[in-house]
Write an enzyme that holds these catalytic residues in place. Structure first.
Site, PDB file in Angstrom:
ATOM      1  N   MET A   1       0.840  -1.192   0.000  1.00  0.00           N
ATOM      2  CA  MET A   1       0.000   0.000   0.000  1.00  0.00           C
ATOM      3  C   MET A   1       0.874   1.241   0.000  1.00  0.00           C
ATOM      4  SD  MET A   1      -1.283  -0.161   3.979  1.00  0.00           S
ATOM      5  CE  MET A   1      -2.321   1.261   3.843  1.00  0.00           C
ATOM      6  N   CYS A   2       0.376   2.320  -0.593  1.00  0.00           N
ATOM      7  CA  CYS A   2       1.047   3.610  -0.625  1.00  0.00           C
ATOM      8  C   CYS A   2       2.240   3.609  -1.580  1.00  0.00           C
ATOM      9  CB  CYS A   2       1.505   4.058   0.756  1.00  0.00           C
ATOM     10  SG  CYS A   2       0.229   4.017   2.035  1.00  0.00           S
ATOM     11  N   ARG A   3       2.648   4.790  -1.952  1.00  0.00           N
ATOM     12  CA  ARG A   3       3.841   5.035  -2.752  1.00  0.00           C
ATOM     13  C   ARG A   3       4.501   6.287  -2.182  1.00  0.00           C
ATOM     14  NH1 ARG A   3       5.250   0.747  -5.630  1.00  0.00           N
ATOM     15  NH2 ARG A   3       4.717   0.146  -3.505  1.00  0.00           N
ATOM     16  N   ASN A 115       5.394   3.089   3.835  1.00  0.00           N
ATOM     17  CA  ASN A 115       4.705   2.336   2.790  1.00  0.00           C
ATOM     18  C   ASN A 115       4.577   0.909   3.289  1.00  0.00           C
ATOM     19  OD1 ASN A 115       3.909   0.945   0.465  1.00  0.00           O
ATOM     20  ND2 ASN A 115       5.961   0.985  -0.412  1.00  0.00           N
TER      21      ASN A 115
END
Length: 251
Positions: A1-3, A115
């Site tokens: 998840m996330c960047r 992240n």
């Protein structure tokens, strides 16, 4: 998840790092190429940058998707910096924290992003949370695993650890308490970038002229990008990148 992504180098407009490249962070919010968990990063975004002689960074964060924010588009076009950290947050469960849960988190000269996800949150980290002073728990920026990770890192730095050791030891402690967690952390003080590859992708680009980029994934197809092996600590300046293996905690 996330960047997330961090940059050190000659002064650039924020958009040259976050918007203009063909697979920049803004595009990664809806079309990441190497994200292993989650698909759309629309639950908040932020950027922190260093300006002039002020060692404390400025920040701009919002709770919604980055692609619809006209103010961010203007900022990215005109604001310039020699160091920045940007992040987009994966779509996740509903909560009341809003932009407070969006990275980068900040204190003093530091910017921080996470992240990943802590396995069996929040119960798995209750023992580690108990090692923090009450004031640190009461001042958490948000009720999220990332905010607690940031508090754990800050606590180590306040106790005297350098930023690389604080990040590495926090990852190892959390991995031992919550096996299977994804713990890609990213931290900068404006002159050094520290990051971990632990359960998700991490890449870096070092170019002539003192330009270093560390990111969840490459923002273009330049063959000079290097993938960081999993279970690795990265410490980078404008001229050097050091990779140190991290040992999996004993079961």
């Amino acid at each position: 998840m996330c960047r997330h992504i961090a940059y050190l180098g000659p002064s650039v407009a924020l958009g040259e790092v976050l918007v203009t490249p063909p697979h920049a962070l803004v595009r990664q919010s809806w079309e990441p190429r190497r994200q292993r968990n989650g698909t759309v990063n629309a639950d908040g975004f932020g950027v922190g940058w260093y300006a002039g002689d002020d060692p404390a960074p400025g920040r701009y964060r919002r709770a919604g998707p980055v692609w619809g924010d006209e103010t961010f588009a203007d900022l990215a076009r005109v604001v310039r910096s020699t160091a920045l950290l940007g992040a987009v947050r994966d779509a996740t469960w509903a909560g009341a924290d809003g932009e407070a849960a969006a990275a980068p988190f900040a204190e003093g000269t530091l910017l921080f992003s996470h992240n990943g996800a802590v396995r069996d949150w929040p119960g798995s980290l209750a023992p580690l949370a108990g090692t923090l002073p009450p004031a640190a728990l009461l001042s958490l920026a948000a009720r999220s695993d990332s905010a607690l990770l940031w508090a754990l890192v800050r606590h180590r730095i306040t106790a005297g650890d350098d930023i690389a050791r604080a990040v590495a030891d926090t990852v190892l402690d959390v991995a031992a308490a919550a096996p299977g967690s994804r713990l890609n952390l990213l931290l900068t003080d404006g002159s050094t970038i520290v990051a971990t590859a632990w359960g998700d992708s991490l890449w870096y680009l070092d170019e002539p002229g003192g330009r270093t980029v560390v990111a969840s994934e490459p923002y273009d197809d330049d063959p000079s990008w290097h993938e960081v092996p999993d279970r690795t600590l990265l410490a980078a300046t404008r001229t050097d990148v050091l990779l140190t293996p991290l040992k999996e905690p004993a079961a």
